[in-house]
Enzyme design. Sequence first.
Site, PDB file in Angstrom:
ATOM      1  N   GLN A 106       4.553   0.568   8.400  1.00  0.00           N
ATOM      2  CA  GLN A 106       3.605   0.538   7.284  1.00  0.00           C
ATOM      3  C   GLN A 106       4.279   0.022   6.021  1.00  0.00           C
ATOM      4  O   GLN A 106       3.618  -0.200   5.008  1.00  0.00           O
ATOM      5  CB  GLN A 106       3.061   1.946   7.038  1.00  0.00           C
ATOM      6  N   ASN A 107       5.603  -0.131   6.071  1.00  0.00           N
ATOM      7  CA  ASN A 107       6.364  -0.526   4.885  1.00  0.00           C
ATOM      8  C   ASN A 107       6.294  -2.026   4.659  1.00  0.00           C
ATOM      9  O   ASN A 107       6.182  -2.808   5.601  1.00  0.00           O
ATOM     10  CB  ASN A 107       7.821  -0.090   5.030  1.00  0.00           C
ATOM     11  N   HIS A 124       1.112  -3.652   7.002  1.00  0.00           N
ATOM     12  CA  HIS A 124       0.604  -3.859   5.636  1.00  0.00           C
ATOM     13  C   HIS A 124       1.210  -5.081   4.966  1.00  0.00           C
ATOM     14  O   HIS A 124       1.127  -5.234   3.749  1.00  0.00           O
ATOM     15  CB  HIS A 124       0.860  -2.607   4.778  1.00  0.00           C
ATOM     16  N   CYS A 135      -5.925 -21.251  -1.111  1.00  0.00           N
ATOM     17  CA  CYS A 135      -5.678 -22.156   0.025  1.00  0.00           C
ATOM     18  C   CYS A 135      -4.875 -21.518   1.140  1.00  0.00           C
ATOM     19  O   CYS A 135      -4.771 -22.083   2.236  1.00  0.00           O
ATOM     20  CB  CYS A 135      -4.990 -23.435  -0.464  1.00  0.00           C
ATOM     21  N   CYS A 153      -0.497 -21.498  -7.573  1.00  0.00           N
ATOM     22  CA  CYS A 153      -0.239 -22.472  -6.519  1.00  0.00           C
ATOM     23  C   CYS A 153      -0.504 -23.880  -7.049  1.00  0.00           C
ATOM     24  O   CYS A 153      -1.157 -24.057  -8.089  1.00  0.00           O
ATOM     25  CB  CYS A 153      -1.156 -22.156  -5.338  1.00  0.00           C
ATOM     26  N   ASN A 218      10.494  13.865  10.519  1.00  0.00           N
ATOM     27  CA  ASN A 218      10.162  13.961   9.100  1.00  0.00           C
ATOM     28  C   ASN A 218      10.993  15.071   8.472  1.00  0.00           C
ATOM     29  O   ASN A 218      11.615  15.880   9.176  1.00  0.00           O
ATOM     30  CB  ASN A 218       8.659  14.251   8.911  1.00  0.00           C
TER      31      ASN A 218
END
Length: 248
Positions: A106-107, A124, A135, A153, A218
């Site tokens: 998820q990092n 993510h 674009c 851009c 954890n």
Amino acid sequence: MAREMQIAEPSKIASLIVSSRLTVAFTGAGISVESGIPDFRSKGGLWERFDPMEYATIQAFRRQPAKVWTMLQDLDALLTRARPNSAHLALADLEAKGLLAGVITQNIDNLHRSAGSQRVIEYHGNAHRFICLDCGRGSARESLDFSHGPPLCGCGGLIKPDVVFFGEPIPPGAQEDAMELAETCSLMLVIGTSAEVAPASYLPHIAKEHGALIVENNLERTGLTRRITDYFLEGPAGRLWPQVINSL
């Protein structure tokens, strides 16, 4: 009623990995804390200084890109200083030994790749990559001027980090690859996450529903511990995963 769950030592986790048909790691912010990146939601984290509803939605970025860029500059400075810790290196070592099929993370910090992991599903996105909102063209971080922002851009579109803002969908490729691993693994190593942010939070449950054992590492027990965890490894990932490697 509480589930039956075992407190495990690194040697037990090593034996589970060796006997597993297919093992996948599912990581969150907790694995990178020892690299100097506080959990965004914790004390001292990014959301203590920047309200995510003001700074981290795609609508906010489109509406007030200069304001959001101030948060992105802070984030970039934090992430570019960070280096992989021994937990990232341990997972890369497991993969090199043929004992880990891949990492779903998820990092957005790129630390798994920096540590040498080859199959990394960045659920993510990755804050070291940048894309144009109009674009879709990618830009190397080194080509962008971070002192003034947001950069534009060549087509005139806004450039943003290639990460999932609130209000954006999970990249289809990452979603599909993560689902495939969750559905086919026989062992999922959940490291540094309480898995509370959807849709990533569904992945450990999907693995469990398909018959996988769940190892959770954890600092403290979570909702996962009560509901689906089979083996709980308590403590800092950077200290414990090298011990797992040494026990193989």
